[in-house]
Structures are given as C-alpha cells and as structure tokens.
Enzyme design. Structure first.
Site, PDB file in Angstrom:
ATOM      1  N   ASP A   1     102.836 125.407 105.779  1.00  0.00           N
ATOM      2  CA  ASP A   1     104.291 125.460 105.634  1.00  0.00           C
ATOM      3  C   ASP A   1     104.764 126.905 105.520  1.00  0.00           C
ATOM      4  O   ASP A   1     105.960 127.177 105.447  1.00  0.00           O
ATOM      5  CB  ASP A   1     104.776 124.606 104.468  1.00  0.00           C
ATOM      6  CG  ASP A   1     104.170 124.981 103.126  1.00  0.00           C
ATOM      7  OD1 ASP A   1     103.375 125.935 103.064  1.00  0.00           O
ATOM      8  OD2 ASP A   1     104.499 124.310 102.129  1.00  0.00           O
ATOM      9  N   SER A   2     103.806 127.848 105.560  1.00  0.00           N
ATOM     10  CA  SER A   2     104.138 129.264 105.719  1.00  0.00           C
ATOM     11  C   SER A   2     104.952 129.503 106.979  1.00  0.00           C
ATOM     12  O   SER A   2     105.577 130.560 107.131  1.00  0.00           O
ATOM     13  CB  SER A   2     102.857 130.102 105.759  1.00  0.00           C
ATOM     14  OG  SER A   2     101.931 129.577 106.700  1.00  0.00           O
TER      15      SER A   2
ATOM     16  N   ASP B   1      99.721 121.180 106.147  1.00  0.00           N
ATOM     17  CA  ASP B   1     100.421 121.091 104.867  1.00  0.00           C
ATOM     18  C   ASP B   1     101.424 119.947 104.860  1.00  0.00           C
ATOM     19  O   ASP B   1     102.114 119.711 105.863  1.00  0.00           O
ATOM     20  CB  ASP B   1     101.225 122.375 104.609  1.00  0.00           C
ATOM     21  CG  ASP B   1     100.406 123.473 103.973  1.00  0.00           C
ATOM     22  OD1 ASP B   1      99.378 123.165 103.343  1.00  0.00           O
ATOM     23  OD2 ASP B   1     100.808 124.643 104.091  1.00  0.00           O
TER      24      ASP B   1
ATOM     25  N   LYS C   1      97.015 118.871 103.421  1.00  0.00           N
ATOM     26  CA  LYS C   1      96.890 119.740 102.259  1.00  0.00           C
ATOM     27  C   LYS C   1      98.121 119.587 101.377  1.00  0.00           C
ATOM     28  O   LYS C   1      99.244 119.609 101.877  1.00  0.00           O
ATOM     29  CB  LYS C   1      96.712 121.209 102.665  1.00  0.00           C
ATOM     30  CG  LYS C   1      96.569 122.161 101.451  1.00  0.00           C
ATOM     31  CD  LYS C   1      96.164 123.559 101.872  1.00  0.00           C
ATOM     32  CE  LYS C   1      97.298 124.369 102.421  1.00  0.00           C
ATOM     33  NZ  LYS C   1      98.358 124.671 101.411  1.00  0.00           N
TER      34      LYS C   1
ATOM     35  N   GLU D   1      99.756 120.747  97.293  1.00  0.00           N
ATOM     36  CA  GLU D   1      99.661 121.775  96.263  1.00  0.00           C
ATOM     37  C   GLU D   1      99.832 121.174  94.876  1.00  0.00           C
ATOM     38  O   GLU D   1     100.748 120.381  94.650  1.00  0.00           O
ATOM     39  CB  GLU D   1     100.746 122.834  96.468  1.00  0.00           C
ATOM     40  CG  GLU D   1     100.639 123.597  97.778  1.00  0.00           C
ATOM     41  CD  GLU D   1     101.709 124.666  97.906  1.00  0.00           C
ATOM     42  OE1 GLU D   1     102.465 124.883  96.928  1.00  0.00           O
ATOM     43  OE2 GLU D   1     101.799 125.291  98.975  1.00  0.00           O
TER      44      GLU D   1
ATOM     45  N   GLU E   1      94.174 130.138  95.868  1.00  0.00           N
ATOM     46  CA  GLU E   1      94.956 131.310  96.279  1.00  0.00           C
ATOM     47  C   GLU E   1      95.220 132.216  95.097  1.00  0.00           C
ATOM     48  O   GLU E   1      95.668 131.779  94.034  1.00  0.00           O
ATOM     49  CB  GLU E   1      96.283 130.890  96.911  1.00  0.00           C
ATOM     50  CG  GLU E   1      97.127 132.082  97.340  1.00  0.00           C
ATOM     51  CD  GLU E   1      98.327 131.730  98.198  1.00  0.00           C
ATOM     52  OE1 GLU E   1      99.098 132.653  98.538  1.00  0.00           O
ATOM     53  OE2 GLU E   1      98.501 130.531  98.529  1.00  0.00           O
TER      54      GLU E   1
END
Length: 270
Positions: free
Chosen positions: A44-45, A83, A111, A113, A180
């Site tokens: 999602d970057s 993501d 993925k 978070e 991260e």
C-alpha cells in the site's frame, strides 16, 4: 518456475537469504523477473510512491487488486504478496472479502499490519485457504498512533512485547512475519525464534531470512529524506539494462548478506 511459500520456507531452512521488492506495474514486474528477484510485495506504499499521497491511508482494496493483477501479468517467477490497506480488515468479514478480491487478482498471500489482536483474523483467513504475512514493528497504517516514522522496540520490554505479538500471530497461523524499523538484534532474535516461519526485514538487520525495499527507494527515485535502511542500487549501474542490473545487484547483496550493512541497521542494546 514460480516461487511458492514452500520455497521460501526451504530457503530459510537452508540458510539462503531471499530478496523482496515492492512492485506496482507490469514493466517493473518483468524487470524483476529477469533479475530473478524472489518475491514481490504489492504494497500500500503505492499510495505515496504512485498516487502522490503523504501516507498509505487513502489506498483502497480496489487499488490493491488492480496493481496486483498488473504485476501478476508481468511476472511468472516471484512469490507475490499483497497488502490489505487501511481499515479493509477491521472485521472478520471485511478481512475475508478484501483478501478474496486481491487473491483472485493474483496474490499468493495477503499482508496485514498489527500484533496479537490480529490473531482471530489470521486464524479465520488461514482456515479459508488464505496465507497471511503479519507486518510488525513500524506499521505505516498506524503512523498517527506512533507519532511519525520512528524506530520501534527500543527497550528490552518493548522488544519482549513485540516477540509476544509475533508468537501470538504465528500460533494463529501466520506464515510469514515482516519486521520494519526495529533493532538488528531483535530482527535476529525473532528470525531464530521461529525456525519454520520466514522473517522478512526492512530496517531490521541482515540476520532476517529475507529483505524488502520499496522499489522507488532502491532506484533512487525518492526525493527528500531517505530512510536509514535504504541503499541506492541504481547509482551503482549504467547502460540500457541499468534497472535490471540494479535489481540483480540487490538480489545478490541480500543473498551474500552485504546488504543491509551496519550503516543500514539500528544497533540498540536490548
């Protein structure tokens, strides 16, 4: 041959480090295939790298599915993770529907978070045939909670809490962990603690099983402040195949553990 989750587990068992890069389009995906990059993250970057936002928060599930399909069409070699974006897995039904969309677009894994509170979501997704990578440490979707992009788990107490979170999601079925912006010592501890779970690092030291970078960062296409854990592989190349060569150089540096070097890691006594 397309790399699978079983291959990543085998790499870990053999002590072979594996490479991962973010990717959002078919042309870059093809370049990564030519460079034999092991895995791709449709991150999602893309909210910042592609769409021009100042965070990942505006990205939608439809955005992720669109870019996943484009990457899959361009690459038939790498293991592909996608993501689930901000608030797209807030409930179990949200998680299932969001995962369904990106898996049908071509992802091999999703993925998400968070920490131990994700355990039930991880369990339900896994039971429904959806492999899960859990992203811990600095989690960009929670940037406003952290008060910015900062090193996480700076103390032994915080490190132990992160380990407890990792244990909870692994017990629930998480197949990969992504760490991260944590101290290198902690990255090594967690990689060693879970012998059957590949651990990918970004700013987590060279002892994790794999490394990931945002592709724009490692090609020198990030303007302004660059994170400590980034290395510009593009400036080391020249000629018409420079991008593919940069990807090859990154893949080789991950495998021989020359990246990340000490200057790319956070050394904290825990």
């Amino acid at each position: 041959m397309m790399i699978s989750l079983s291959d990543l587990r085998k790499f870990k068992s053999e002590g072979r480090k594996f490479s991962c890069l973010t990717c959002y389009d078919a042309s870059m995906a093809k370049a990564m295939e030519l460079a034999e990059v092991d895995s791709i993250l449709i991150g999602d970057s893309l909210g910042m790298a592609i769409q021009g936002h100042d965070s990942t928060l505006p990205v939608t599930v439809d955005d992720m599915a669109y870019h996943t399909a484009a990457v899959r069409r361009g690459n038939s070699h790498a293991f592909i993770m996608t993501d689930l974006p901000f608030m797209s897995y807030a409930t179990l039904n949200d998680a299932l529907q969001s995962a369904k969309k990106v898996m049908q677009a071509g992802a091999q894994m999703i993925k998400i978070e968070g920490g131990a509170w994700l355990s039930e979501s991880v369990r339900v997704l896994t039971q429904n045939g959806i492999p899960v990578c859990v992203h811990l440490g600095l989690t960009p979707q929670s940037v406003h909670v952290f008060g910015g992009y900062k090193l996480q788990a700076r103390t032994r107490e915080a490190a132990d809490q992160l380990i407890a979170d990792c244990t909870a999601v692994v017990d629930a079925g998480a197949a990969i962990l992504l760490l991260e912006c944590v101290p290198a010592q902690l990255g090594q501890e967690i990689a060693e603690l879970f012998p059957n779970i590949p651990v990918i690092g970004i700013g987590a030291g060279h002892q994790t099983d794999g490394q990931v970078l945002v592709v724009q960062d490692m090609l020198g296409l990030t303007f302004g402040r660059v994170a400590r854990f980034v290395r510009n592989f593009m400036k080391e190349q020249s000629g018409e195949t420079a991008i593919v060569d940069a990807f090859k150089a990154y893949h080789a540096a991950v495998q021989d553990q020359s990246f990340p070097a000490p200057e790319h890691t956070f050394q904290v006594e825990l």
